[in-house]
Design a protein around this motif. Structure first.
Motif, mmCIF file in Angstrom:
data_model
loop_
_atom_site.group_PDB
_atom_site.id
_atom_site.type_symbol
_atom_site.label_atom_id
_atom_site.label_comp_id
_atom_site.label_asym_id
_atom_site.label_seq_id
_atom_site.Cartn_x
_atom_site.Cartn_y
_atom_site.Cartn_z
ATOM 1 N N LEU A 12 0.828 -1.209 0.000
ATOM 2 C CA LEU A 12 0.000 0.000 0.000
ATOM 3 C C LEU A 12 0.862 1.259 0.000
ATOM 4 O O LEU A 12 0.598 2.219 -0.729
ATOM 5 N N LEU A 13 1.908 1.258 0.837
ATOM 6 C CA LEU A 13 2.782 2.429 0.915
ATOM 7 C C LEU A 13 3.469 2.704 -0.424
ATOM 8 O O LEU A 13 3.633 3.862 -0.823
ATOM 9 N N LYS A 14 3.857 1.660 -1.096
ATOM 10 C CA LYS A 14 4.569 1.818 -2.361
ATOM 11 C C LYS A 14 3.691 2.459 -3.443
ATOM 12 O O LYS A 14 4.203 3.031 -4.412
ATOM 13 N N ARG A 15 2.397 2.396 -3.278
ATOM 14 C CA ARG A 15 1.488 3.009 -4.250
ATOM 15 C C ARG A 15 1.455 4.533 -4.111
ATOM 16 O O ARG A 15 1.088 5.241 -5.043
ATOM 17 N N TYR A 16 1.834 5.032 -2.932
ATOM 18 C CA TYR A 16 1.707 6.467 -2.662
ATOM 19 C C TYR A 16 3.042 7.162 -2.393
ATOM 20 O O TYR A 16 3.071 8.367 -2.175
ATOM 21 N N CYS A 17 4.100 6.409 -2.374
ATOM 22 C CA CYS A 17 5.406 7.005 -2.048
ATOM 23 C C CYS A 17 6.440 6.597 -3.091
ATOM 24 O O CYS A 17 6.537 5.417 -3.455
ATOM 25 N N ASP A 18 7.205 7.576 -3.559
ATOM 26 C CA ASP A 18 8.233 7.305 -4.566
ATOM 27 C C ASP A 18 9.636 7.235 -3.970
ATOM 28 O O ASP A 18 10.487 6.508 -4.466
ATOM 29 N N ASP A 19 9.869 8.014 -2.928
ATOM 30 C CA ASP A 19 11.226 8.117 -2.375
ATOM 31 C C ASP A 19 11.259 7.558 -0.960
ATOM 32 O O ASP A 19 10.443 7.924 -0.112
ATOM 33 N N TYR A 20 12.218 6.700 -0.698
ATOM 34 C CA TYR A 20 12.347 6.046 0.609
ATOM 35 C C TYR A 20 13.729 6.326 1.206
ATOM 36 O O TYR A 20 14.736 6.314 0.493
ATOM 37 N N TYR A 21 13.743 6.550 2.506
ATOM 38 C CA TYR A 21 14.986 6.728 3.249
ATOM 39 C C TYR A 21 14.920 5.844 4.486
ATOM 40 O O TYR A 21 13.860 5.709 5.109
ATOM 41 N N GLY A 22 16.039 5.248 4.861
ATOM 42 C CA GLY A 22 16.085 4.399 6.040
ATOM 43 C C GLY A 22 16.686 5.124 7.222
ATOM 44 O O GLY A 22 17.420 6.111 7.054
ATOM 45 N N VAL A 23 16.387 4.637 8.430
ATOM 46 C CA VAL A 23 16.971 5.238 9.629
ATOM 47 C C VAL A 23 18.414 4.782 9.834
ATOM 48 O O VAL A 23 19.094 5.230 10.748
ATOM 49 N N SER A 24 18.875 3.881 8.976
ATOM 50 C CA SER A 24 20.262 3.422 9.004
ATOM 51 C C SER A 24 20.546 2.732 7.678
ATOM 52 O O SER A 24 19.619 2.406 6.916
ATOM 53 N N GLU A 25 21.798 2.483 7.397
ATOM 54 C CA GLU A 25 22.152 1.733 6.191
ATOM 55 C C GLU A 25 21.625 0.304 6.297
ATOM 56 O O GLU A 25 21.226 -0.294 5.293
ATOM 57 N N ALA A 26 21.630 -0.232 7.518
ATOM 58 C CA ALA A 26 21.090 -1.579 7.727
ATOM 59 C C ALA A 26 19.598 -1.606 7.397
ATOM 60 O O ALA A 26 19.103 -2.590 6.834
ATOM 61 N N CYS A 27 18.889 -0.548 7.743
ATOM 62 C CA CYS A 27 17.462 -0.450 7.418
ATOM 63 C C CYS A 27 17.258 -0.393 5.904
ATOM 64 O O CYS A 27 16.344 -1.039 5.378
ATOM 65 N N CYS A 28 18.111 0.349 5.219
ATOM 66 C CA CYS A 28 18.007 0.431 3.758
ATOM 67 C C CYS A 28 18.210 -0.950 3.129
ATOM 68 O O CYS A 28 17.508 -1.325 2.182
ATOM 69 N N GLU A 29 19.156 -1.685 3.666
ATOM 70 C CA GLU A 29 19.407 -3.037 3.164
ATOM 71 C C GLU A 29 18.195 -3.939 3.421
ATOM 72 O O GLU A 29 17.783 -4.719 2.566
ATOM 73 N N TRP A 30 17.626 -3.832 4.632
ATOM 74 C CA TRP A 30 16.454 -4.632 4.988
ATOM 75 C C TRP A 30 15.271 -4.300 4.087
ATOM 76 O O TRP A 30 14.488 -5.170 3.712
ATOM 77 N N SER A 31 15.118 -3.028 3.706
ATOM 78 C CA SER A 31 14.011 -2.608 2.845
ATOM 79 C C SER A 31 14.049 -3.305 1.494
ATOM 80 O O SER A 31 13.010 -3.460 0.831
ATOM 81 N N GLY A 32 15.241 -3.727 1.075
ATOM 82 C CA GLY A 32 15.351 -4.450 -0.180
ATOM 83 C C GLY A 32 14.549 -5.735 -0.198
ATOM 84 O O GLY A 32 14.159 -6.220 -1.266
ATOM 85 N N HIS A 33 14.273 -6.265 0.987
ATOM 86 C CA HIS A 33 13.438 -7.462 1.114
ATOM 87 C C HIS A 33 12.045 -7.212 0.550
ATOM 88 O O HIS A 33 11.370 -8.132 0.087
#
Length: 254
Positions: A12-33
């Motif tokens: 649902l979030l991906k339908r309304y948001c184009d740009d994502y930022y993580g609270v850490s580099e580890a979070c950015c890596e996890w978001s790839g899941h």
């Protein structure tokens, strides 16, 4: 069910948001899941001026309140008392350290635990005169507990970017934690603190014993991690980065 819910919410979030930022580099890596490619990091942070204000107030002294000798080493843990935080392993490690220190004629170390959770009663039963459970306390008391501490230990199985680690560094505690989440982006190597590969009792005991008596090393690491915190992990630093992102995006639209 939890995994399904995460994927559905992310869809649902991906339908309304184009740009994502993580609270850490580890979070950015996890978001790839979730097939999310983060554009960068907006670090979890602390308000450093608030810590400075509280630390100047002389009204709370946890060492005095619990009769801890001025020269004794104090280890602290703050957070939820749940199995995932590794708190039972930490208690067992401190008890083993004190058995060893007693045999060598050395003074015992203290462990202060602030928080509540399903393990609270079990930890009460595991405690001894050197294991102090304060229960749930407010933010100002957390700061004072950290101020009374020499070492902060968070031996978690899983973390994002733990605010408790940021708070400990803001109070100039030496930090020992695990290789989970974003803490390793603040404690980049052993000049800044210790990142453990696991949270076994043996690993916690070994790393605590490594630094308990090494005052010079602890002090140097505390200063380096504090300086890094002030530079990258305050809300002022994060807000400045948000503003720059907003300016860049507006420039792109123009």
């Amino acid at each position: 069910v939890g995994g399904w819910y995460e994927h559905f919410l992310t869809f649902l979030l991906k339908r309304y948001c184009d740009d994502y930022y993580g609270v850490s580099e580890a979070c950015c890596e996890w978001s790839g899941h979730f097939h999310i490619k983060s554009k960068g990091t907006l670090y979890n942070a602390v308000e450093i001026k608030e810590f400075q204000r509280i630390l100047k107030e002389p009204d709370i002294d946890y060492r005095k309140e619990y009769g801890i000798p001025s020269g004794a080493k104090v280890i602290s843990f703050t957070g939820r008392l749940i199995p995932e935080k590794g708190i039972k392993q930490l208690v067992s490690a401190v008890k083993k350290i004190n058995i060893s220190r007693t045999k060598k004629g050395q003074a015992p170390v203290y462990l202060m635990i602030a928080g509540d959770g399903i393990l609270y009663q079990e930890l009460i039963e595991m405690s001894d005169p050197y294991i102090i459970l304060t229960g749930q306390v407010d933010f100002e008391h957390i700061v004072k507990i950290l101020d009374a501490s020499d070492i902060f230990c968070l031996p978690s199985d899983s973390e994002g970017f733990p605010t408790s680690v940021l708070e400990a560094v803001a109070c100039k505690c030496f930090v020992i934690t695990t290789y989970q989440g974003g803490a390793k982006e603040l404690l980049v190597d052993e000049q800044y603190g210790i990142i453990m590969r696991d949270n076994t009792v043996e690993s916690i005991q070994k790393n605590l014993e490594k630094v308990i008596e090494d005052d010079a090393y602890r002090t140097q690491a505390e200063c380096k991690s504090y300086d890094r915190l002030v530079k990258y992990f305050t809300w002022d630093a994060t807000a400045e980065k948000v503003m720059q992102i907003a300016k860049d995006m507006n420039g792109e639209k123009e």
